[in-house]
Design a protein around this motif. Structure first.
Motif, PDB file in Angstrom:
ATOM      1  N   ALA A  80       0.824  -1.206   0.000  1.00 13.61           N
ATOM      2  CA  ALA A  80       0.000   0.000   0.000  1.00 13.61           C
ATOM      3  C   ALA A  80       0.862   1.262   0.000  1.00 13.61           C
ATOM      4  CB  ALA A  80      -0.923  -0.006   1.211  1.00 13.61           C
ATOM      5  N   ARG A  94      -7.228   2.833   0.176  1.00 13.87           N
ATOM      6  CA  ARG A  94      -8.267   2.344   1.095  1.00 13.87           C
ATOM      7  C   ARG A  94      -8.971   1.122   0.528  1.00 13.87           C
ATOM      8  NH1 ARG A  94     -12.166   6.501   4.066  1.00 13.87           N
ATOM      9  NH2 ARG A  94     -10.084   6.986   4.859  1.00 13.87           N
ATOM     10  N   GLN A  95      -9.300   1.165  -0.753  1.00 14.33           N
ATOM     11  CA  GLN A  95      -9.967   0.026  -1.388  1.00 14.33           C
ATOM     12  C   GLN A  95      -9.051  -1.192  -1.409  1.00 14.33           C
ATOM     13  OE1 GLN A  95     -13.056  -0.273  -2.269  1.00 14.33           O
ATOM     14  NE2 GLN A  95     -12.891  -2.299  -3.221  1.00 14.33           N
ATOM     15  N   MET A 113      -6.652  -1.927   0.728  1.00 13.92           N
ATOM     16  CA  MET A 113      -6.570  -2.479   2.072  1.00 13.92           C
ATOM     17  C   MET A 113      -7.820  -3.280   2.409  1.00 13.92           C
ATOM     18  SD  MET A 113      -3.606  -1.444   2.958  1.00 13.92           S
ATOM     19  CE  MET A 113      -3.499  -1.886   4.662  1.00 13.92           C
ATOM     20  N   SER A 114      -8.967  -2.768   2.017  1.00 13.76           N
ATOM     21  CA  SER A 114     -10.226  -3.465   2.268  1.00 13.76           C
ATOM     22  C   SER A 114     -10.268  -4.807   1.543  1.00 13.76           C
ATOM     23  CB  SER A 114     -11.403  -2.588   1.824  1.00 13.76           C
ATOM     24  OG  SER A 114     -12.626  -3.284   1.977  1.00 13.76           O
ATOM     25  N   GLU A 134      -5.750   4.153   6.882  1.00 13.59           N
ATOM     26  CA  GLU A 134      -6.467   3.347   5.895  1.00 13.59           C
ATOM     27  C   GLU A 134      -6.659   1.908   6.398  1.00 13.59           C
ATOM     28  OE1 GLU A 134      -7.736   4.969   3.631  1.00 13.59           O
ATOM     29  OE2 GLU A 134      -6.486   6.755   3.474  1.00 13.59           O
ATOM     30  N   ARG A 193      -6.616   1.037   9.571  1.00  8.19           N
ATOM     31  CA  ARG A 193      -7.550   1.122  10.704  1.00  8.19           C
ATOM     32  C   ARG A 193      -8.995   1.197  10.218  1.00  8.19           C
ATOM     33  NH1 ARG A 193      -4.695   5.734  14.516  1.00  8.19           N
ATOM     34  NH2 ARG A 193      -3.375   4.361  15.789  1.00  8.19           N
ATOM     35  N   GLU A 194      -9.206   1.962   9.163  1.00  2.72           N
ATOM     36  CA  GLU A 194     -10.555   2.098   8.612  1.00  2.72           C
ATOM     37  C   GLU A 194     -11.065   0.762   8.076  1.00  2.72           C
ATOM     38  OE1 GLU A 194     -14.138   3.830   7.301  1.00  2.72           O
ATOM     39  OE2 GLU A 194     -12.589   4.592   8.660  1.00  2.72           O
ATOM     40  N   ALA A 195     -10.215   0.047   7.335  1.00  2.66           N
ATOM     41  CA  ALA A 195     -10.603  -1.257   6.797  1.00  2.66           C
ATOM     42  C   ALA A 195     -10.883  -2.241   7.933  1.00  2.66           C
ATOM     43  CB  ALA A 195      -9.494  -1.799   5.894  1.00  2.66           C
ATOM     44  N   ASN A 240     -14.246  -1.389   9.597  1.00  3.23           N
ATOM     45  CA  ASN A 240     -15.366  -1.865   8.767  1.00  3.23           C
ATOM     46  C   ASN A 240     -15.573  -3.367   8.946  1.00  3.23           C
ATOM     47  OD1 ASN A 240     -15.846   0.694   7.750  1.00  3.23           O
ATOM     48  ND2 ASN A 240     -14.577   0.391   5.931  1.00  3.23           N
TER      49      ASN A 240
END
Length: 226
Positions: free
Chosen positions: A65, A73-74, A76-77, A145, A147-149, A152
């Protein structure tokens, strides 16, 4: 880990493969799932081995990343979803191993079963906590990023957690739901599942992984004739 056969995969190899997959940005989810499954097959089926794989894949994902300029972000998700799908297969293999052992009669005691289930129950927690620890050591660019993934994944619930819950539900019926949950909560979990369980679960996981690799991919829809 010392390589013992040609199929062993080192942490460095896992990180490189995951990093390159994320950097290239093509079919990240399925590629990370495959990388994770191959790594899991090369390790002992226990909590330490699984955490090692999760850590190496996540570290590789973060490194890849760092080299992406868009769509981090996408990426990582997608990578976390691929990791989750592989661990779901691992959880399913564990459940099937327990069914085989308990159907064999007195060779596997109730206490061994409950200990193995208590360890299996920790699989989702180990997954998410390991990713969280890796996230804290990443750069200021990647950390939010990842952390956000991860957030979710926690909110939506993981495929791994759902598979573990299914296995727990099946065995709770055999022991009585209330006492079963209390027993598992009170058990001191260990990294080691036990030799018999580990051998059977590893074999089942290998079979499931091979089946996923040979699964035919859906064909693209053909245009209708006028």
């Amino acid at each position: 880990m010392t390589a013992q056969n040609p199929n062993d995969v080192t942490d460095a190899e896992i990180r490189r493969a995951a990093s390159e997959t994320v950097r290239q940005g093509t079919d990240i989810r399925s590629q990370v799932r495959e990388i994770t499954l191959r790594a899991l097959q090369s390790r002992r089926f226990d909590r330490d081995g699984i955490r090692e794989v999760v850590r190496a894949v996540t570290e590789g994902t973060a490194l890849g990343a760092e080299r992406k300029h868009t769509g981090m972000r996408q990426a990582m998700s997608e990578a976390l979803q691929g990791l989750d799908q592989a661990l779901r297969t691992s959880a399913e293999a564990g459940g099937e191993a327990l069914k085989q052992l308990t159907s064999s009669g007195r060779s596997f005691s109730d206490n061994e079963l409950k200990q193995a289930l208590a360890n299996l129950k920790k699989l989702e927690e180990d997954f998410l906590s390991t990713v969280s620890k890796v996230a804290e050591g990443t750069s200021e660019t990647v950390r939010p990023e990842l952390r956000e993934a991860l957030g979710n994944a926690r909110r939506a619930g993981t495929a791994t957690g759902k598979q573990v819950a299914l296995t727990m539900g099946e065995f709770a019926q055999k022991f009585g739901a209330a006492s079963f949950e209390a027993t598992l909560t009170g058990l001191e979990t260990a990294a080691d599942f036990g030799q018999r369980f580990t051998l059977i679960a590893s074999g089942i996981l290998s079979g499931m992984a091979e089946a996923l690799r040979t699964e035919p991919k859906p064909e693209a829809a053909k245009p209708r004739e006028p």
